[in-house]
Write an enzyme that holds these catalytic residues in place. Structure first.
Site, PDB file in Angstrom:
ATOM      1  N   GLU B  62     -76.009  23.294  36.557  1.00 46.99           N
ATOM      2  CA  GLU B  62     -76.714  21.909  35.273  1.00 46.99           C
ATOM      3  C   GLU B  62     -76.676  21.035  37.120  1.00 46.99           C
ATOM      4  O   GLU B  62     -78.015  20.564  36.804  1.00 46.99           O
ATOM      5  CB  GLU B  62     -76.024  21.231  35.320  1.00 46.99           C
ATOM      6  CG  GLU B  62     -75.788  21.487  33.546  1.00 46.99           C
ATOM      7  CD  GLU B  62     -75.063  23.794  33.094  1.00 46.99           C
ATOM      8  OE1 GLU B  62     -74.292  23.399  34.182  1.00 46.99           O
ATOM      9  OE2 GLU B  62     -74.991  23.519  32.165  1.00 46.99           O
ATOM     10  N   ASP B  87     -71.628  17.791  26.959  1.00 41.55           N
ATOM     11  CA  ASP B  87     -70.872  17.503  28.509  1.00 41.55           C
ATOM     12  C   ASP B  87     -71.407  18.436  29.220  1.00 41.55           C
ATOM     13  O   ASP B  87     -70.800  17.694  30.448  1.00 41.55           O
ATOM     14  CB  ASP B  87     -69.463  18.444  27.802  1.00 41.55           C
ATOM     15  CG  ASP B  87     -69.823  18.030  26.074  1.00 41.55           C
ATOM     16  OD1 ASP B  87     -68.076  17.333  25.968  1.00 41.55           O
ATOM     17  OD2 ASP B  87     -70.360  18.713  24.999  1.00 41.55           O
ATOM     18  N   HIS B 131     -66.918  20.356  24.779  1.00 40.57           N
ATOM     19  CA  HIS B 131     -68.322  20.821  23.972  1.00 40.57           C
ATOM     20  C   HIS B 131     -68.271  19.594  23.175  1.00 40.57           C
ATOM     21  O   HIS B 131     -68.547  20.233  21.343  1.00 40.57           O
ATOM     22  CB  HIS B 131     -68.175  22.082  23.173  1.00 40.57           C
ATOM     23  CG  HIS B 131     -68.145  23.251  23.866  1.00 40.57           C
ATOM     24  ND1 HIS B 131     -66.962  23.382  24.801  1.00 40.57           N
ATOM     25  CD2 HIS B 131     -69.058  24.335  24.561  1.00 40.57           C
ATOM     26  CE1 HIS B 131     -67.148  24.565  26.151  1.00 40.57           C
ATOM     27  NE2 HIS B 131     -69.018  24.776  26.054  1.00 40.57           N
TER      28      HIS B 131
END
Lengths: 323, 327
Positions: B62, B87, B131
């Site tokens: 990410e 998240d 999550h």
């Protein structure tokens, strides 16, 4: 490789411009005219010079906290650089950035950064843009050995390689991340070797030899423009001044080591080789030396005479506009 | 305008497809958003239309691909990051906060940062603590972001269309409990401006500013409360940055009582901000202290009874309104 005399003199001019400008900035810091951080590029001039000689204004350079040399080599006028460090409205970032946040998108200087690592990812992203738009532009990241142990190095090189992006990664391995020796930060200090592990073109060159950098960068930039994907060049070099002006420089490296690298000064060595080869005359170099001295003096006058930023603009441009 | 009933995800996907057709510089990055069409079907069918460069499956990195999108936006393209679960954005907070949010400012507006960051937020389905996050107060706190929290299919399409024309970084946060909610949506492309709240129900006794899934929860109890004699006005801000305080202040002038209902955490949250602004700009209109109803300030547990215990329920919304009405 036969390099035209004009190009040789241009390489020399850029290195001298960076050196004289950095020396001036160091004096200005000592005098209190520069109020914030000031990380000089003295000793590493051959790297930015040899790489940026192959770049156009529409190629995108992303740099580090030690970015004055990249900005100058990419075409930021010395006046705009000095004014930025003086905090003036005419600075390349309008006085919002200082030494570590130099932006001049007009010449493809897409920013220096106070955080180690993001430039690697951002150059990769520029490569993504250029590939998507099917141009022949190139994204270039300059970073130090300190960034090599950061996750951005792994993630950026990996993405650039799997998508064959037109990116050049330039590692300026000056042996120290601030004051931590690279050999104490990594078991494998062969940056080019580590990069090759991701599957991209990688080589190590003498970063104090501007022609070695120039040759390697020329091949890498040409490859990227032609769709040949990313490359990494590890330039082994050294900064001969402290990490930042005003910082204590002892304890982590020896005076003998510093002196040995000063003896390998990239500008003196290049000048001597040009004279030895008969490629240029002493008068050619002296003309450039004199012109640069005048140029830097003018830059200081320009910065000193420039207005401070208007404090009422302090919250402008956070957003592009209303939506 | 031709309208038909589709769900939230389909509505948002229509906006994305229309924007990608109109603007060849838009590309989407994420995990499983290519041929698979996205874990939440956010890009279903788009890979076949736009190909792998514009629907780019990424490695799981990410920070890396958000940093990539920074450089892409700086050089003339319009990246869309599909985080799947929001998240995962936390691995990229440095790139977002230190880079993306600051570059327009640092360049004096010479560079634009049209980056769309989307992902599912919220608690539900036993997703557990990695999550289930919302985290939008973090981004509202940072100068430079637009933060969008749509609650209906109509708003999802119109706000996403706006986001894909906006030159600022936009967080587009889709609550997982709303993804299958159906509603009337025009087939044509249209835009809803940021910073305009939606008055969901008019009332005179208590104002409820509800965020995300608290909007349908609140609306679901309004008839019961009305039968008890409590007239509730419900406002969906739709965007938290910018925040339409005018609509809230006008309502509070009428009702004198305000509850902010939000699943995300209370401390330094959206409710705290709204309360402070109402105190500063509408203190004389208040007949009672501003109340907040938030999710419990804890990581999100897995087990159904534990999970249910951390989320504001319809009963809690009704009880909070009754308490406020009785002040």
């Amino acid at each position: 490789m036969t390099i035209p005399k004009d190009t040789l003199l241009s390489l020399y001019r850029t290195m001298v411009r960076i050196r004289r400008c950095e020396e001036q900035l160091a004096r200005s810091y000592a005098a209190g005219t520069i109020t914030g951080a000031c990380h000089t590029y003295v000793g590493e001039e051959a790297v930015a010079t040899g790489v940026c000689a192959h770049l156009r204004d529409d190629d995108a350079v992303f740099s580090t906290h030690r970015g004055h040399g990249h900005a100058l080599a990419k075409g930021v006028p010395p006046g705009a650089l000095v004014a930025e460090l003086f905090g003036r409205a005419t600075g390349c970032s309008g006085g919002r950035g200082g030494s570590m946040h130099l932006f001049s998108p007009e010449v493809g200087m897409m920013g220096t950064s106070g955080i180690v690592g993001p430039c690697i990812l951002q150059a990769t992203g520029a490569g993504y843009s250029f590939q998507l738009k099917e141009t022949d532009q190139v994204g270039v990241a300059f970073f130090g050995d300190g960034a090599v142990n950061n996750g951005a190095f792994h993630e950026g090189l990996n993405m650039a390689t799997i998508w064959d992006l037109p990116v050049l990664f330039v590692c300026e391995n000056n042996m120290y991340a601030t004051e931590i020796a690279f050999k104490d930060s990594a078991r494998n200090t062969d940056v080019a070797g580590r990069a090759a592990g991701y599957g991209l073109h990688a080589e190590a060159v003498d970063g104090n030899d501007v022609l070695a950098v120039y040759e390697a960068a020329g091949a890498a930039v040409a490859r990227a423009r032609q769709g040949g994907g990313p490359s990494l060049i590890e330039c082994r070099t050294y900064r001969t001044r402290p990490h930042a002006e005003g910082m204590r420089d002892g304890g982590y490296r020896s005076q003998e080591e510093i002196d040995s690298w000063k003896a390998r000064d990239p500008i003196s060595a290049f000048a001597q080789s040009l004279l030895d080869d008969g490629a240029v005359t002493a008068a050619d170099l002296q003309t450039i030396d004199a012109a640069i001295v005048a140029e830097i003096q003018e830059a200081v006058v320009f910065a000193t005479d420039s207005p401070w930023p208007d404090a009422t603009t302090v919250a402008d441009h956070i957003y592009a506009g209303t939506v | 305008m031709a309208a038909r009933e589709i769900n939230f995800t389909e509505a948002a996907r229509e906006a994305l497809a229309a924007a990608m057709t109109r603007d060849p510089t838009i590309f989407v990055l994420g995990e499983g958003i290519g041929i698979r069409g996205g874990n939440f079907n956010t890009t279903l069918g788009l890979f076949e239309r736009f190909g792998p460069r514009r629907l780019r499956d990424t490695p799981i990195c990410e920070r890396g691909f958000v940093g990539l999108c920074t450089g892409a936006a700086m050089t003339g393209t319009r990246p869309v990051v599909d985080f799947m679960f929001i998240d995962f954005i936390l691995d990229s907070v440095g790139e977002l906060t230190n880079q993306i949010a600051k570059i327009q400012y640092m360049t004096g507006g010479r560079l634009k940062m049209p980056v769309l960051l989307r992902g599912c937020v919220g608690i539900g389905g036993g997703a557990a603590t990695h999550h289930s996050g919302s985290y939008y107060p973090l981004f509202v706190n940072v100068p430079g972001f637009r933060v969008v929290v749509p609650t209906t299919p109509y708003d999802a399409k119109g706000l996403l269309s706006t986001a894909l024309r906006c030159d600022d970084p936009v967080l587009f946060l889709e609550h997982k409990s709303l993804l299958n909610v159906r509603g009337e949506v025009p087939e044509e492309d249209y835009q809803i401006p940021f910073g305009q709240a939606r008055l969901c129900r008019q009332g005179t006794g208590v104002t409820v500013v509800a965020i995300g899934p608290l909007v349908p929860k609140c609306l679901a109890v309004c008839d019961t409360l009305a039968a008890e004699g409590i007239s509730v006005e419900v406002i969906d801000p739709r965007t938290l940055a910018p925040l339409d305080m005018d609509t809230i202040l006008v309502s509070v002038r009428k009702t004198g009582k305000l509850l902010v209902a939000d699943e995300s955490f209370g401390p330094c949250g959206v409710g705290a901000e709204i309360a402070a602004q109402v105190m500063a700009q509408g203190f004389d209109d208040l007949a009672a202290p501003v109340r907040r109803l938030n999710g419990v300030h804890t990581p999100t547990p897995y087990s159904p009874p534990l999970e249910a215990a951390v989320v504001p329920s319809m009963d809690q919304v009704a009880a909070a309104v009754r308490d406020l009405a009785a002040e």
